[in-house]
Design an enzyme around this catalytic site. Structure first.
Site, PDB file in Angstrom:
ATOM      1  N   ASN A   1       0.981  -1.393  -0.050  1.00 31.35           N
ATOM      2  CA  ASN A   1       0.005  -0.020   0.000  1.00 31.35           C
ATOM      3  C   ASN A   1       0.838   1.007  -0.150  1.00 31.35           C
ATOM      4  O   ASN A   1       1.361   1.613   1.092  1.00 31.35           O
ATOM      5  CB  ASN A   1      -0.967   0.129   1.252  1.00 31.35           C
ATOM      6  CG  ASN A   1      -2.062  -1.268   1.256  1.00 31.35           C
ATOM      7  OD1 ASN A   1      -2.795  -1.108   0.450  1.00 31.35           O
ATOM      8  ND2 ASN A   1      -1.853  -2.237   1.909  1.00 31.35           N
ATOM      9  N   GLU A   2       1.117   1.694  -1.126  1.00 31.25           N
ATOM     10  CA  GLU A   2       2.156   2.869  -1.428  1.00 31.25           C
ATOM     11  C   GLU A   2       1.528   4.184  -0.632  1.00 31.25           C
ATOM     12  O   GLU A   2       0.165   4.333  -0.775  1.00 31.25           O
ATOM     13  CB  GLU A   2       2.456   2.968  -2.923  1.00 31.25           C
ATOM     14  CG  GLU A   2       3.351   1.573  -3.542  1.00 31.25           C
ATOM     15  CD  GLU A   2       4.606   1.391  -2.982  1.00 31.25           C
ATOM     16  OE1 GLU A   2       4.997   1.869  -1.857  1.00 31.25           O
ATOM     17  OE2 GLU A   2       5.345   0.523  -3.674  1.00 31.25           O
ATOM     18  N   PRO A   3       2.499   5.109  -0.797  1.00 32.41           N
ATOM     19  CA  PRO A   3       1.692   6.391  -0.516  1.00 32.41           C
ATOM     20  C   PRO A   3       0.651   6.959  -1.060  1.00 32.41           C
ATOM     21  O   PRO A   3       0.986   6.718  -2.594  1.00 32.41           O
ATOM     22  CB  PRO A   3       3.217   7.361  -0.695  1.00 32.41           C
ATOM     23  CG  PRO A   3       4.116   6.615  -0.419  1.00 32.41           C
ATOM     24  CD  PRO A   3       3.832   5.142  -1.034  1.00 32.41           C
TER      25      PRO A   3
ATOM     26  N   SER B   1      -2.216   5.648  -0.751  1.00 25.40           N
ATOM     27  CA  SER B   1      -3.485   4.707  -0.432  1.00 25.40           C
ATOM     28  C   SER B   1      -4.468   5.133   0.614  1.00 25.40           C
ATOM     29  O   SER B   1      -3.834   5.634   1.681  1.00 25.40           O
ATOM     30  CB  SER B   1      -2.898   3.225   0.106  1.00 25.40           C
ATOM     31  OG  SER B   1      -2.009   2.814  -1.111  1.00 25.40           O
TER      32      SER B   1
ATOM     33  N   THR C   1      10.273   2.175  -3.617  1.00 25.84           N
ATOM     34  CA  THR C   1       9.830   0.712  -3.433  1.00 25.84           C
ATOM     35  C   THR C   1      10.657  -0.170  -4.443  1.00 25.84           C
ATOM     36  O   THR C   1      11.418  -1.235  -4.145  1.00 25.84           O
ATOM     37  CB  THR C   1       8.525   0.296  -3.470  1.00 25.84           C
ATOM     38  OG1 THR C   1       8.027   1.039  -2.408  1.00 25.84           O
ATOM     39  CG2 THR C   1       8.396  -1.040  -3.364  1.00 25.84           C
TER      40      THR C   1
END
Length: 643
Positions: free
Chosen positions: A166-168, A170, A185
């Site tokens: 869940n990347e920035p 999300s 990432t």
């Protein structure tokens, strides 16, 4: 009634922390505590005749947790037959048997070593056709919900604050889905894949919503390279830019970190703001240098008002005046600076970092990789040689996985063509190169290098290390290659430190009987090799400390390409002139395989020589800002007291 597990983890809660946080001395102790909590939960559910649903994470952080769970299973009878697990994520696309696959990771790190039923562990499927992914994600969450939700979710944290993938950006209500990976990432994963270009651009991840619905969440993080993002997640505002910060609103979440990872937390960085402290020399030096740098003032210009207005009134009351504090701290800083890292002969060494005697010392430099010596302490390295000390270098690992395939192939082609043109036919050597050449020409991205390829890559790095030593002036007999076995897996994931690794370290120290040891204390190394190499040295010192020759041995720790000692920690600072900076640069250039886009570049696009120069310049600039002499660059060391 639910089992209360909080007493298993020491809670450290202060006003700056918005989520409970436990700080352990090291990752080993922290991992044992987390594994013990999981084990208690499993046993509690077993006693009640119930299954337990675990959410599991991958990556380097949980490996020691899984190792301890395996030990509990083998030695203390912990059964996993009532355990149902769901993993957080998987790259997409990804074959389950690929070396980067989380399916393979979980089998090798946990599932193949415990009695969990194969039908009871679940992972996202990275082989699905794209049109089937959405339905799979919906079904994945439905399976968890049908079992009553997650009882326990284990998390790591990315350098950008992601949990799972869940990347920035999300949302807190995000569902299980296919996610486009953030650039940070992918950069961090580049080492596993042999370069960022080979890292998948997407991954399937459990959504934040499912994570937040878990009855218990424990996020673990180790090392200085995670310190900044952990501080943001724990002390900063809750924001979608740092998905881990959502845990601030969870009713039963905890961060578990080691001391290195906790270094930026207010309770560690400025403890005088949250509690009474013992104003010993290290604490005074830390507080005053931070105060001076934050106010952009030299130490000698700090005033009583500066101390009172920035939480240091207790220190001021103890000393009586800013003037007295300033003088002491200035002198402490001044006395760390020396152009004689091996000690200055025939000089008063009362306030010098190193002893004057013996005038000519035997010095042993431990270098985790074949270039850490010149990158981290090249100026000091040269000074020791120029000032007449008997300098030895022990290269602890081969460093072979950091050689790009095309670099190895170029080297192989040269050897093969050389043998052909000059009609040389030494069968064993030629066979190695021909096998390596054939393997590299058909190598798949998911394949581990063959033994022959690893041997060639080791030869490349060994030759570069020898070239550096010749450049500095080290005779061949003073260059030692330990080839520690823990490193030789062919992948970024290493074996645990073993007895053979330690014995190799013991033997070289016993052989040299040094007056000085230099070793990498770089806990910011994101790949962990430096930490394992340091552990080997520390264990060797423990075993040898009663030997007579060790009574006159001092140990100095340097940092690597990733970070530098904080100014208040430095106990020896070796200045360099502009010419010496250039000399160090030329020494680093001997490592040609590590130039121009190396395998483990990380998120920093600068080459290693640039990182080293910038770091050394920044250290010198800190001394200058604090009001001391201005130098072009400085290398910094901290003494380790082992006796």
């Amino acid at each position: 009634m639910e089992l209360q597990l909080e007493n298993l983890l020491p809670t450290e809660s202060v006003s700056f922390e918005r989520v409970p946080t436990s700080v352990f001395r090291n990752a080993d102790e922290a991992s044992r505590a987390v594994a013990l909590e999981i084990a208690h939960l499993i046993r509690y559910k077993q006693a009640a005749g119930q299954h337990v649903v675990l959410g599991l994470a991958t990556g380097s952080s949980p490996k020691k947790v899984y190792g301890e769970l395996i030990r509990l299973h083998r030695e203390e009878g912990l059964s996993f037959r009532n355990v149902i697990s769901f993993n957080l994520d998987e790259y997409y696309p990804m074959k389950p048997d690929a070396i980067q696959s989380y399916h393979r990771f979980m089998r090798e790190q946990l599932f193949d070593h415990i009695d969990i039923q194969p039908e009871n562990y679940h992972l996202p499927d990275g082989t699905l056709p794209l049109e089937d992914v959405r339905a799979f994600c919906e079904q994945y969450e439905q399976k968890i919900e049908a079992l009553g939700g997650l009882d326990f979710q284990l998390l790591g944290i990315g350098r950008n604050g992601h949990i799972g993938f869940n990347e920035p950006g999300s949302h807190i209500s995000s569902r299980t889905r296919l996610m486009t990976l953030d650039a940070v990432t992918r950069q961090d994963a580049g080492g596993d894949f042999g370069g960022i270009a080979k890292v998948p651009r997407r991954a399937i991840t459990l959504g934040v919503r499912a994570i937040m619905n878990a009855r218990r969440v424990v996020l673990i993080a180790w090392g200085e390279h995670k310190a900044d993002i952990v501080k943001s997640a724990i002390e900063g505002p809750m924001t979608e830019l740092v998905p881990a910060s959502y845990l601030q609103t969870h009713q039963n979440a905890k961060f578990v970190v080691d001391e290195a990872c906790a270094s930026e937390l207010t309770s560690r960085k400025t403890p005088w703001l949250v509690q009474e402290v013992n104003w010993d020399r290290p604490m005074i030096k830390k507080a005053v240098t931070q105060l001076a740098l934050s106010l952009n003032k030299p130490v000698l210009q700090l005033t009583n008002r500066d101390y009172n207005e920035h939480g240091l009134s207790d220190l001021l009351a103890e000393y009586g005046s800013a003037y007295d504090i300033n003088i002491d701290v200035f002198n402490w800083l001044q006395r760390t600076i020396t152009g004689w890292p091996g000690g200055k002969p025939n000089a008063d060494d009362t306030h010098r970092p190193e002893r004057a005697q013996p005038a000519s010392k035997r010095c042993l430099i431990f270098s985790p990789h074949p270039d850490d010596d010149i990158i981290s302490m090249g100026g000091t390295f040269q000074r020791l040689v120029d000032q007449g000390h008997d300098v030895h270098v022990a290269y602890q690992t081969s460093g072979n996985i950091a050689v790009a395939d095309d670099e190895a192939l170029r080297f192989i082609d040269f050897v093969v063509d050389f043998n052909k043109d000059f009609q040389l036919d030494e069968a064993p050597a030629k066979e190695i190169f021909l096998k390596a050449q054939a393997f590299l020409r058909t190598k798949e991205d998911s394949e581990i290098d063959s033994p022959e390829v690893r041997q060639v890559k080791e030869l490349i790095r060994r030759g570069e290390a020898k070239a550096t030593c010749r450049f500095v002036g080290i005779p061949d007999e003073n260059v030692h290659f330990l080839h520690m076995p823990f490193y030789e897996t062919g992948t970024i994931q290493k074996k645990p430190l073993g007895e053979e690794d330690i014995q190799l370290t013991v033997d070289i120290i016993a052989q040299i009987q040094p007056h000085q040891i230099y070793t990498a204390g770089d806990l910011a190394d994101p790949h962990g090799t430096h930490k394992v190499c340091l552990d080997a040295v520390l264990e060797a010192l423990e075993r040898l400390k009663k030997e007579p020759y060790m009574q006159d041995c001092w140990v100095w720790m340097y940092r690597g390409a990733w970070a530098e000692w904080a100014i208040h920690e430095i106990e020896m600072a070796v200045p360099m002139s502009p010419d010496q900076v250039l000399q160090k640069r030329y020494g680093i250039f001997k490592h040609q395989s590590q130039k121009d886009g190396v395998v483990f570049q990380g998120s920093d696009s600068r080459e290693f020589w640039q990182r080293a120069e910038d770091r050394n310049h920044e250290t010198a600039e800190l001394y200058n800002k604090l009001g001391l002499a201005e130098y072009a660059a400085m290398e910094a060391f901290v003494r380790h007291h082992f006796l």
